[in-house]
Design an enzyme around this catalytic site. Structure first.
Site, PDB file in Angstrom:
ATOM      1  N   GLY A 151      35.750  -3.091   7.517  1.00 34.44           N
ATOM      2  CA  GLY A 151      35.750  -2.537   6.153  1.00 34.44           C
ATOM      3  C   GLY A 151      34.648  -3.094   5.269  1.00 34.44           C
ATOM      4  N   GLU A 385      20.796  -5.199   9.222  1.00 38.52           N
ATOM      5  CA  GLU A 385      20.192  -6.061   8.182  1.00 38.52           C
ATOM      6  C   GLU A 385      20.039  -5.344   6.840  1.00 38.52           C
ATOM      7  OE1 GLU A 385      20.502  -8.963  10.402  1.00 38.52           O
ATOM      8  OE2 GLU A 385      19.078  -9.488   8.829  1.00 38.52           O
TER       9      GLU A 385
HETATM   10  C1  LIG Z   1      23.119  -1.820  16.611  1.00 32.29           C
HETATM   11  C2  LIG Z   1      23.770  -2.602  15.516  1.00 32.29           C
HETATM   12  C3  LIG Z   1      23.726  -4.005  15.540  1.00 32.29           C
HETATM   13  C4  LIG Z   1      24.339  -4.776  14.542  1.00 32.29           C
HETATM   14  N1  LIG Z   1      24.323  -6.139  14.629  1.00 32.29           N
HETATM   15  C5  LIG Z   1      25.022  -6.880  13.726  1.00 32.29           C
HETATM   16  C6  LIG Z   1      25.120  -8.313  13.859  1.00 32.29           C
HETATM   17  O1  LIG Z   1      24.544  -8.920  14.775  1.00 32.29           O
HETATM   18  N2  LIG Z   1      25.882  -9.002  12.968  1.00 32.29           N
HETATM   19  C7  LIG Z   1      26.531  -8.368  11.926  1.00 32.29           C
HETATM   20  O2  LIG Z   1      27.186  -9.035  11.131  1.00 32.29           O
HETATM   21  N3  LIG Z   1      26.454  -7.009  11.777  1.00 32.29           N
HETATM   22  C8  LIG Z   1      25.730  -6.257  12.656  1.00 32.29           C
HETATM   23  N4  LIG Z   1      25.679  -4.890  12.530  1.00 32.29           N
HETATM   24  C9  LIG Z   1      26.369  -4.238  11.432  1.00 32.29           C
HETATM   25  C10 LIG Z   1      25.413  -3.717  10.365  1.00 32.29           C
HETATM   26  O3  LIG Z   1      24.910  -4.790   9.617  1.00 32.29           O
HETATM   27  C11 LIG Z   1      26.199  -2.704   9.509  1.00 32.29           C
HETATM   28  O4  LIG Z   1      26.440  -1.575  10.327  1.00 32.29           O
HETATM   29  C12 LIG Z   1      25.411  -2.309   8.269  1.00 32.29           C
HETATM   30  O5  LIG Z   1      25.410  -3.365   7.353  1.00 32.29           O
HETATM   31  C13 LIG Z   1      25.992  -1.060   7.601  1.00 32.29           C
HETATM   32  O6  LIG Z   1      27.350  -1.216   7.370  1.00 32.29           O
HETATM   33  P1  LIG Z   1      28.396  -0.088   7.777  1.00 32.29           P
HETATM   34  O7  LIG Z   1      28.068   0.337   9.176  1.00 32.29           O
HETATM   35  O8  LIG Z   1      29.766  -0.594   7.502  1.00 32.29           O
HETATM   36  O9  LIG Z   1      28.062   1.149   6.844  1.00 32.29           O
HETATM   37  P2  LIG Z   1      28.555   1.355   5.342  1.00 32.29           P
HETATM   38  O10 LIG Z   1      28.316   0.124   4.547  1.00 32.29           O
HETATM   39  O11 LIG Z   1      29.919   1.893   5.364  1.00 32.29           O
HETATM   40  O12 LIG Z   1      27.536   2.455   4.857  1.00 32.29           O
HETATM   41  C14 LIG Z   1      27.617   3.808   5.308  1.00 32.29           C
HETATM   42  C15 LIG Z   1      26.507   4.590   4.611  1.00 32.29           C
HETATM   43  O13 LIG Z   1      26.673   4.548   3.186  1.00 32.29           O
HETATM   44  C16 LIG Z   1      25.513   4.022   2.563  1.00 32.29           C
HETATM   45  N5  LIG Z   1      25.924   3.194   1.422  1.00 32.29           N
HETATM   46  C17 LIG Z   1      26.745   2.117   1.455  1.00 32.29           C
HETATM   47  N6  LIG Z   1      26.888   1.602   0.215  1.00 32.29           N
HETATM   48  C18 LIG Z   1      26.150   2.379  -0.608  1.00 32.29           C
HETATM   49  C19 LIG Z   1      25.863   2.350  -2.007  1.00 32.29           C
HETATM   50  N7  LIG Z   1      26.380   1.402  -2.813  1.00 32.29           N
HETATM   51  N8  LIG Z   1      25.045   3.302  -2.518  1.00 32.29           N
HETATM   52  C20 LIG Z   1      24.493   4.257  -1.698  1.00 32.29           C
HETATM   53  N9  LIG Z   1      24.723   4.328  -0.392  1.00 32.29           N
HETATM   54  C21 LIG Z   1      25.520   3.397   0.160  1.00 32.29           C
HETATM   55  C22 LIG Z   1      24.821   3.206   3.623  1.00 32.29           C
HETATM   56  O14 LIG Z   1      23.418   3.117   3.398  1.00 32.29           O
HETATM   57  C23 LIG Z   1      25.116   4.017   4.871  1.00 32.29           C
HETATM   58  O15 LIG Z   1      24.190   5.052   4.994  1.00 32.29           O
HETATM   59  C24 LIG Z   1      25.034  -4.109  13.488  1.00 32.29           C
HETATM   60  C25 LIG Z   1      25.072  -2.707  13.449  1.00 32.29           C
HETATM   61  C26 LIG Z   1      24.451  -1.948  14.431  1.00 32.29           C
HETATM   62  C27 LIG Z   1      24.510  -0.433  14.366  1.00 32.29           C
END
Ligand SMILES: Cc1cc2nc3c(=O)[nH]c(=O)nc-3n(C[C@H](O)[C@H](O)[C@H](O)COP(=O)(O)OP(=O)(O)OC[C@H]3O[C@@H](n4cnc5c(N)ncnc54)[C@H](O)[C@@H]3O)c2cc1C
Length: 405
Positions: A151, A385
């Site tokens: 979340g 990132e």
């Molecule tokens: C291949 C891969 C490797 C990863 N490796 C790591 C790791 O090593 N360690 C770790 O901790 N995490 C890791 N992650 C997680 C990654 O950091 C998150 O997926 C990323 O931060 C986005 O979060 P979310 O997927 O929950 O998307 P969400 O935060 O739910 O966002 C979904 C969409 O909404 C947009 N959005 C969100 N908030 C806003 C806002 N306020 N205004 C406008 N648009 C918004 C976002 O840009 C995105 O397009 C990895 C992810 C992937 C896909």
């Protein structure tokens, strides 16, 4: 900005080019074909250790602390003649490795994204205990970094994993997702909160060591690309961690530095992730160019124009990444430039892989050409990132706060 690469980096780049063709790309293609990460006992990882990879940047008790702080944008006095250029050299190496296969580059043994928070916030004892084994590793070792939760992704302030003090220990409870190399890691830097109502000020970073009771349920996620390295979800259930594993110790957080520590880590790692996208984009451009040449498409000015535009934009993106690193190397804040590089480079690289897919047409669409893999690999670069969207929000915020000239 001096664009020259020092001799040692030039030599390493040459070595990576050779290994890229003979090892990195084949290992990446194999993982993609099999649809699973390269296993930790793969001989490739032993080979990497033999040639000196998989090591920490922390040096012999007196790690390049300056470098970490500099990367973090703090202003510190440093021996510039000895240190300058360190971050940018890393960027050059990261780009070259990602040119051959970004998934494999992340699968390399080493402390990984767990290293920056330890370098910038860790106590001398913590650096010795957790980075020390990566100085001359006796076997392939990995570190990991777990911030994201089911979340809480972009909104890292909303993490819910809870840390509760119990005598000399901390008890952690929560779920983490997509942490690179987590199931094979010696330790994972886990971010948790002591009180959800405190927001960022409640954040604490812990080193959770492999085998700690309560750390488990590792689940390697299926991904559309970058399959060579594992992205793993896991749980913390009454996971007891000694107080000595709270990164920086209690006094670090008394200075309200917890969340800032996480953000500083990102300022160091965003240009690095951005330049990896440039590497993927370059590989896509080379594939597109080779295909166009082999199929007599270069006579068409529209094709030439699109290829040229892609190369130009990739080079401009690379300069943004180098600029962010140069600022870091020279003890100047790089928050804006780190975001710029991360906002621009993955988008340009995505454009490069799209161009490749379009030029190759049905050859690309069949699914057995490198360009199709690059097209799948590159998307994650916009997500990790901090997404491109989030970077744009950060930059816009910064812009409106600027005083008029
Ligand atoms: C291949 C891969 C490797 C990863 N490796 C790591 C790791 O090593 N360690 C770790 O901790 N995490 C890791 N992650 C997680 C990654 O950091 C998150 O997926 C990323 O931060 C986005 O979060 P979310 O997927 O929950 O998307 P969400 O935060 O739910 O966002 C979904 C969409 O909404 C947009 N959005 C969100 N908030 C806003 C806002 N306020 N205004 C406008 N648009 C918004 C976002 O840009 C995105 O397009 C990895 C992810 C992937 C896909």
């Amino acid at each position: 900005m001096n664009l020259a690469i020092d001799a040692a980096t030039g030599k390493r780049l040459e070595g990576i080019r050779k290994m890229g063709e003979s090892q990195i790309r084949p290992v990446g293609l194999e993982a993609d074909r099999l649809g699973r990460p390269t296993p930790p006992d793969h001989p490739f990882f032993e080979l990497l250790l033999k040639i000196g990879m998989g090591r920490s940047r922390w040096v012999d008790g007196e790690e390049l602390e300056t470098r970490a702080k500099v990367s973090a944008g703090d202003s510190v006095k440093e021996d510039a003649s000895r240190r300058v250029g360190t971050s940018r050299n890393m960027l050059c190496i990261a780009e070259e490795m990602s040119y051959w296969d970004r998934g494999v580059a992340v699968s390399f043994p080493g402390p990984g994204l767990g290293e920056p928070p330890l370098l910038s916030m860790g106590t001398p004892d913590q650096k010795r205990r957790f980075l020390g084994p990566f100085l001359e590793p006796d076997r392939p070792r990995w570190g990991s970094f777990a911030m994201t939760e089911p979340g809480a992704g972009s909104d890292v302030a909303g993490i819910e994993a809870l840390a509760r003090k119990d005598g000399d220990d901390w008890i952690l409870n929560g779920d983490k997702s997509f942490a690179a190399n987590a199931s094979r890691a010696d330790w994972i830097v886990v971010w948790a909160t002591i009180d959800r109502s405190l927001g960022r000020e409640g954040h604490r970073a812990f080193v959770v060591e492999r085998g700690t009771p309560g750390l488990g349920d590792f689940f390697v996620e299926r991904k559309m690309g970058l399959k060579a390295y594992e992205s793993t979800s896991f749980t913390l259930r009454d996971c007891r961690v000694p107080a000595a594993n709270l990164i920086g110790g209690e006094e670090h957080y008394a200075r309200r530095a917890g969340f800032k520590g996480a953000m500083r880590s990102f300022n160091a790692t965003r240009p690095l992730v951005a330049i990896m996208a440039v590497g993927i984009g370059r590989a896509a451009l080379d594939e597109a160019l080779a295909f166009a040449r082999e199929n007599d498409l270069l006579g068409d000015p529209r094709v030439r124009d699109r290829l040229e535009r892609t190369r130009r934009r990739l080079r401009a993106a690379r300069l943004l990444c180098w600029r962010a690193a140069w600022l870091a190397d020279h003890s100047r804040p790089n928050i804006l430039e780190a975001s710029m590089s991360k906002a621009v480079a993955p988008a340009v690289a995505l454009e490069a892989t799209s161009l490749g897919m379009e030029l190759l047409g049905e050859v690309g669409g069949r699914g057995d050409h490198l360009i199709e893999k690059l097209f799948r690999d590159v998307k994650a670069m916009d997500i990790v990132e901090g997404t491109g969207q989030i970077q744009r929000i950060l930059m816009a915020r910064k812009l409106v706060q600027l005083p008029r000239d």
